[in-house]
Motif scaffolding. Structure first.
Motif, PDB file in Angstrom:
ATOM      1  N   ALA A 152       0.921  -1.365  -0.017  1.00  8.84           N
ATOM      2  CA  ALA A 152      -0.095  -0.162  -0.013  1.00  8.84           C
ATOM      3  C   ALA A 152       0.746   1.110   0.003  1.00  8.84           C
ATOM      4  CB  ALA A 152      -0.950  -0.025   1.220  1.00  8.84           C
ATOM      5  N   GLU A 200       1.235   4.422  -2.875  1.00  9.45           N
ATOM      6  CA  GLU A 200       0.333   5.433  -2.137  1.00  9.45           C
ATOM      7  C   GLU A 200      -0.210   6.545  -2.905  1.00  9.45           C
ATOM      8  OE1 GLU A 200       1.392   7.021   2.270  1.00  9.45           O
ATOM      9  OE2 GLU A 200       2.702   7.535   0.694  1.00  9.45           O
ATOM     10  N   ASP A 201       0.401   6.848  -4.064  1.00 11.03           N
ATOM     11  CA  ASP A 201      -0.005   7.699  -4.926  1.00 11.03           C
ATOM     12  C   ASP A 201      -1.366   7.199  -5.951  1.00 11.03           C
ATOM     13  OD1 ASP A 201       1.671   6.140  -6.197  1.00 11.03           O
ATOM     14  OD2 ASP A 201       2.011   7.555  -7.597  1.00 11.03           O
ATOM     15  N   THR A 214      -4.598   5.885  -6.849  1.00  9.52           N
ATOM     16  CA  THR A 214      -6.108   5.977  -6.126  1.00  9.52           C
ATOM     17  C   THR A 214      -6.746   4.817  -6.575  1.00  9.52           C
ATOM     18  OG1 THR A 214      -6.027   8.265  -6.130  1.00  9.52           O
ATOM     19  CG2 THR A 214      -8.004   7.163  -6.163  1.00  9.52           C
ATOM     20  N   SER A 223     -12.226   6.637  -4.756  1.00  9.52           N
ATOM     21  CA  SER A 223     -12.225   7.863  -4.247  1.00  9.52           C
ATOM     22  C   SER A 223     -13.831   8.285  -4.048  1.00  9.52           C
ATOM     23  CB  SER A 223     -11.298   8.805  -4.996  1.00  9.52           C
ATOM     24  OG  SER A 223     -11.611  10.087  -4.392  1.00  9.52           O
ATOM     25  N   HIS A 235     -11.246   7.556   0.833  1.00  9.64           N
ATOM     26  CA  HIS A 235     -10.267   7.215  -0.078  1.00  9.64           C
ATOM     27  C   HIS A 235      -9.616   5.921   0.113  1.00  9.64           C
ATOM     28  CE1 HIS A 235      -7.246   8.650  -2.792  1.00  9.64           C
ATOM     29  NE2 HIS A 235      -6.337   7.843  -2.119  1.00  9.64           N
ATOM     30  N   SER A 255      -6.654   3.687  -1.356  1.00 14.29           N
ATOM     31  CA  SER A 255      -5.420   3.526  -2.210  1.00 14.29           C
ATOM     32  C   SER A 255      -5.281   2.337  -2.830  1.00 14.29           C
ATOM     33  CB  SER A 255      -4.158   3.576  -1.229  1.00 14.29           C
ATOM     34  OG  SER A 255      -3.993   4.590  -0.554  1.00 14.29           O
ATOM     35  N   ARG A 256      -4.760   2.271  -3.968  1.00 17.01           N
ATOM     36  CA  ARG A 256      -4.630   0.852  -4.612  1.00 17.01           C
ATOM     37  C   ARG A 256      -4.408   0.082  -3.839  1.00 17.01           C
ATOM     38  NH1 ARG A 256      -2.027  -1.069  -9.722  1.00 17.01           N
ATOM     39  NH2 ARG A 256      -3.395  -2.307 -10.679  1.00 17.01           N
ATOM     40  N   GLN A 296      -5.231  -1.457  -1.184  1.00 19.69           N
ATOM     41  CA  GLN A 296      -5.548  -1.161   0.033  1.00 19.69           C
ATOM     42  C   GLN A 296      -6.644  -1.940   0.498  1.00 19.69           C
ATOM     43  OE1 GLN A 296      -6.524   2.699   1.641  1.00 19.69           O
ATOM     44  NE2 GLN A 296      -5.146   2.390   3.453  1.00 19.69           N
ATOM     45  N   THR A 328      -7.477  -4.150  -4.429  1.00 17.47           N
ATOM     46  CA  THR A 328      -8.151  -3.165  -3.793  1.00 17.47           C
ATOM     47  C   THR A 328      -9.414  -3.706  -3.286  1.00 17.47           C
ATOM     48  OG1 THR A 328      -7.234  -1.500  -5.173  1.00 17.47           O
ATOM     49  CG2 THR A 328      -8.955  -0.691  -3.742  1.00 17.47           C
TER      50      THR A 328
END
Lengths: 282, 260
Positions: B7, B11-12, B14, B17, B37, B39-40, B42, B196
């Motif tokens: 994760a 981090e950048d 998404t 969202s 939000h 993250s990918r 996550q 995700t």
């Protein structure tokens, strides 16, 4: 089925499934015959009672012939009358029933696919069932004459309704969650129809087809009553005023035989096409 | 567990969202001002009382439903069709098709994509061993236990090859012993193949055990009332995981938020 399986789920499941499968494949035919046993017993008992009652109460044969005389008439008149009459009625039933399958299922799919068409047609379809099928017979005979067409149409009309209604119900009763899930699994309208909706509708559809199979011969007989030159219904209508009651009964016997065979064929098709329906619903 | 590192790395990127989303059904406000939000890769657990709109939220994310207001972005796609293309949804009931063998059930997404039965089976069959379903390919769903059926359902969801998995109480229909077993299995399956994940559940332990973050939703109208990051020490078994102090503390936090 129990859900309690820990880490050894696989092995336990195997042990559980294996004997079940062999039991399923065991002897379905013998089991079916055993299930039919009581019904056959009652039938034989009734026939024996009928025979004895006719003999000992000296019932005139033109009022109620004993089973033995019905069978004798059946054999005697087979070559001259009954064989060709059976063939004629059988063709009417078979063609009419096949037509009702094609048109009934096709119509149901059309109504299912388009809610607009469904709203426009479905109430009329239900309403049309209030017209007694007997009164349509003469009208069809006037339009099409004494040939096979009005009989076939009557069989189709009488079988059409149960098939359409049960097929539409089956198609509409698919779990909405299942359709949503199909959408997230690349399911298009077509793939959802052929992989989910249609198979799911089969059990319901077959219950309608079974009902239709028992109606089919009624349609053929009504058609023949309204105007014909051959067929089991024609034989009955000719034999009745001549007091040939045993011939009427012989024709009825053959007619119900046609229905039983048709019903058995439908049940066989159902077992082959929808084997999962019995166990699959949990 | 390792997925926390993954994760961080992404981090950048998404995954999902959700911004200021409201959803009403007539006069009933199901969801209110939802901001989420993810993250990918996550994993986010969503817990809340019955009827708080958890399932509605999943339907919104995967494009089966549209919000009354607000916007939803899944892997950069905003429209319902784009969201639908990115998400696979797994409901509480296994929804296996009784007329298909287990193998054919798991192959369904590939067949829908246009692959022939033969090609689809060739791809799916090798996965059965890893899902603890080896030898059951030709069985029908009714021949399997509830836990196995749920694994088939999950396999089918994974086979779709989508990055975002929306799991709606996936183990809700299972008894607790089977559920514990399948939870552990799912954790390792997701470690092997990161996705995700939005996991809706009413089981707090399940949420803490399987998620990087647990989001708590209030009773109707559903609002997000707490976000609780979870970090558990890597352990081998579920039993060890639920015994560790971090787990107990996180579970306490979630329960506090639910009762607040």
């Amino acid at each position: 089925m129990s859900n309690v399986d820990g880490n050894n789920g696989a092995s336990r499941g195997l042990a559980e499934a294996a004997p079940k499968r062999s039991k399923d494949k065991g002897s379905p035919l013998r089991e079916r015959l055993r299930n039919l046993g009581p019904a056959i017993g009652v039938l034989v008992g009734l026939v024996v009672f009928w025979e004895l009652a006719c003999r000992f109460l000296s019932v005139p044969a033109y009022i109620l012939p004993p089973p033995s005389s019905i069978i004798a008439t059946l054999i005697k008149k087979w070559d001259t009358t009954l064989a060709s009459a059976t063939w004629v009625t059988l063709s009417e039933v078979a063609i009419g029933f096949a037509l009702s399958l094609i048109t009934g299922i096709g119509f149901a799919i059309l109504l299912h696919a388009s809610p607009h068409v469904r709203r426009a047609i479905y109430p009329l379809l239900i309403g049309s069932q209030t017209i007694p099928i007997i009164v349509i017979g003469p009208i069809l005979a006037i339009i099409f004459g004494y040939n096979i067409v009005p009989k076939v149409l009557l069989v189709t009309l009488i079988c059409f309704f149960p098939i359409v209604v049960t097929t539409i119900d089956g198609l509409a009763s698919v779990d909405p969650q299942l359709k949503r899930m199909m959408k997230t699994l690349y399911g298009t309208a077509w793939s959802t129809f052929r992989r989910v909706e249609f198979p799911a509708a089969l059990p319901s559809m077959f219950s309608g087809i079974r009902v239709a199979a028992t109606y089919a011969s009624i349609g053929a007989v009504f058609g023949e009553y309204a105007g014909s030159s051959n067929g089991l219904g024609y034989v009955m209508i000719q034999a009745t005023p001549q007091m040939q009651t045993s011939l009427v009964f012989a024709a009825i016997l053959l007619l119900s035989l046609i229905s039983v065979v048709l019903f058995a064929l439908v049940s066989l098709a159902e077992r082959l096409l929808v084997p999962w329906a019995k166990e699959g619903r949990s | 567990m390792g997925h926390a590192d993954v994760a961080d790395e992404l981090e950048d990127a998404t995954g999902i969202s959700v911004a200021q989303v409201n959803r009403s059904f007539g006069d009933i406000v199901a969801l209110e001002a939802i901001d989420l939000h993810v993250s990918r890769h996550q994993r986010v657990g969503i817990v809340g009382p019955s009827g708080c709109g958890k399932s509605s939220l999943l339907a919104l994310v995967c494009g089966l439903d549209e919000p009354t207001s607000g916007s939803i972005n899944v892997l950069g796609g905003h429209s319902a069709a784009e969201r639908l293309a990115a998400c696979a949804w797994m409901p509480q009931r296994d929804l296996l098709l009784p007329w298909r063998t287990v193998l054919a059930n798991a192959s369904l997404p590939l067949e829908n994509k246009g692959l022939s039965k033969r090609d689809a089976y060739a791809i799916v069959e090798p996965l059965f061993e890893r899902f603890g379903l080896g030898g059951f390919e030709q069985r029908f769903p009714y021949e399997l236990s509830g836990g196995m059926r749920q694994r088939v359902s999950f396999l089918r969801t994974l086979v779709a090859g989508k990055d975002v998995l929306l799991l709606d109480e996936p183990f809700g229909a299972l008894d607790s012993i089977t559920r514990a077993d399948v939870q552990q299995w799912l954790r390792s399956a997701l470690d092997d193949e990161p996705r995700t994940v939005l996991l809706v559940t009413h089981d707090v332990e399940e949420a803490v055990l399987l998620s990087d973050v647990v989001v708590v939703i209030s009773p109707r109208p559903g609002r997000i009332v707490a976000r609780i990051p979870i970090s558990l020490a890597p352990v081998n078994t579920r039993r060890d995981a639920v015994m560790q102090p971090d787990f107990i503390a996180a579970r306490g936090e979630v329960l506090d938020a639910l009762e607040a």
